[in-house]
Write a protein that holds these residues in place. Sequence first.
Motif, PDB file in Angstrom:
ATOM      1  N   THR A   9      -3.941   7.512  -0.054  1.00 30.79           N
ATOM      2  CA  THR A   9      -3.791   6.280  -0.802  1.00 30.79           C
ATOM      3  C   THR A   9      -2.815   6.339  -2.056  1.00 30.79           C
ATOM      4  O   THR A   9      -1.989   5.463  -2.341  1.00 30.79           O
ATOM      5  CB  THR A   9      -5.088   5.562  -1.337  1.00 30.79           C
ATOM      6  N   MET A  12       0.679   6.936  -1.214  1.00 28.58           N
ATOM      7  CA  MET A  12       1.395   5.565  -0.661  1.00 28.58           C
ATOM      8  C   MET A  12       1.584   4.851  -1.657  1.00 28.58           C
ATOM      9  O   MET A  12       2.841   4.462  -2.113  1.00 28.58           O
ATOM     10  CB  MET A  12       0.551   4.872   0.098  1.00 28.58           C
ATOM     11  N   LYS A  13       0.752   4.830  -3.073  1.00 29.63           N
ATOM     12  CA  LYS A  13       1.253   4.077  -4.040  1.00 29.63           C
ATOM     13  C   LYS A  13       2.497   4.477  -4.918  1.00 29.63           C
ATOM     14  O   LYS A  13       3.070   4.068  -5.560  1.00 29.63           O
ATOM     15  CB  LYS A  13       0.100   3.823  -5.141  1.00 29.63           C
ATOM     16  N   MET A  16       5.529   3.732  -3.155  1.00 30.81           N
ATOM     17  CA  MET A  16       5.848   2.450  -3.303  1.00 30.81           C
ATOM     18  C   MET A  16       6.574   2.418  -4.677  1.00 30.81           C
ATOM     19  O   MET A  16       7.739   1.829  -4.634  1.00 30.81           O
ATOM     20  CB  MET A  16       4.737   1.682  -3.438  1.00 30.81           C
ATOM     21  N   LEU A  24       7.221   6.220   2.579  1.00 28.64           N
ATOM     22  CA  LEU A  24       6.327   5.352   2.465  1.00 28.64           C
ATOM     23  C   LEU A  24       5.696   4.625   3.996  1.00 28.64           C
ATOM     24  O   LEU A  24       4.636   4.454   4.246  1.00 28.64           O
ATOM     25  CB  LEU A  24       6.749   3.810   1.668  1.00 28.64           C
ATOM     26  N   ARG A  28       2.281   4.632   5.712  1.00 31.09           N
ATOM     27  CA  ARG A  28       1.789   3.705   6.272  1.00 31.09           C
ATOM     28  C   ARG A  28       0.921   3.712   7.711  1.00 31.09           C
ATOM     29  O   ARG A  28      -0.015   3.067   8.011  1.00 31.09           O
ATOM     30  CB  ARG A  28       2.628   2.542   6.076  1.00 31.09           C
ATOM     31  N   THR A  31      -2.008   5.506   7.511  1.00 31.13           N
ATOM     32  CA  THR A  31      -3.007   4.727   6.965  1.00 31.13           C
ATOM     33  C   THR A  31      -3.689   3.795   8.088  1.00 31.13           C
ATOM     34  O   THR A  31      -4.854   3.371   8.380  1.00 31.13           O
ATOM     35  CB  THR A  31      -2.914   4.196   5.787  1.00 31.13           C
ATOM     36  N   ALA A  32      -2.590   3.282   8.905  1.00 29.90           N
ATOM     37  CA  ALA A  32      -2.796   2.184   9.890  1.00 29.90           C
ATOM     38  C   ALA A  32      -3.822   2.983  10.991  1.00 29.90           C
ATOM     39  O   ALA A  32      -4.565   2.420  11.615  1.00 29.90           O
ATOM     40  CB  ALA A  32      -1.427   1.677  10.505  1.00 29.90           C
TER      41      ALA A  32
END
Length: 149
Positions: A9, A12-13, A16, A24, A28, A31-32
Amino acid sequence: MPTLKERITEDMKAAMRAKDTERLGAIRMLTAAIKQKEVDERVELDDAAVVGIVDKLLKQRKDSIEAFQKANRQDLADKEQAEVAVLQAYLPARLSADEIAAEVKAIVAETGAKGPADMGKVMGAAKQRLAGKADMGQVSAAVKAALAG
């Protein structure tokens, strides 16, 4: 120390903020896959389960790279290779071939396996012990070699 999910997480931030779209996208996708598994099984995944998902996604990427290279689509193969690089950062250090062989030898001794007919029993134990620590293709080859000899 943060869990693997928390680290993903945070990464990912960071991606971004850095506007790193390739990284990214790969994070993502990961995480999905994690959320999908949690929803399907109604559980909170621990680090070992997350590593299993990363392993599965890596295997899919490697299969895709092979297919794209056969079809002369190097552009798509390169995209998949970039995702592999991002995903591999979430795996623990891998065992060497010698370490895998030693682990397999110990598992064969513990299970009392005698020959190729016991492959399933040995692989089941090996999967539990070595998941995330070793490439299961290498483990399978080591088990075959140990049971053949």
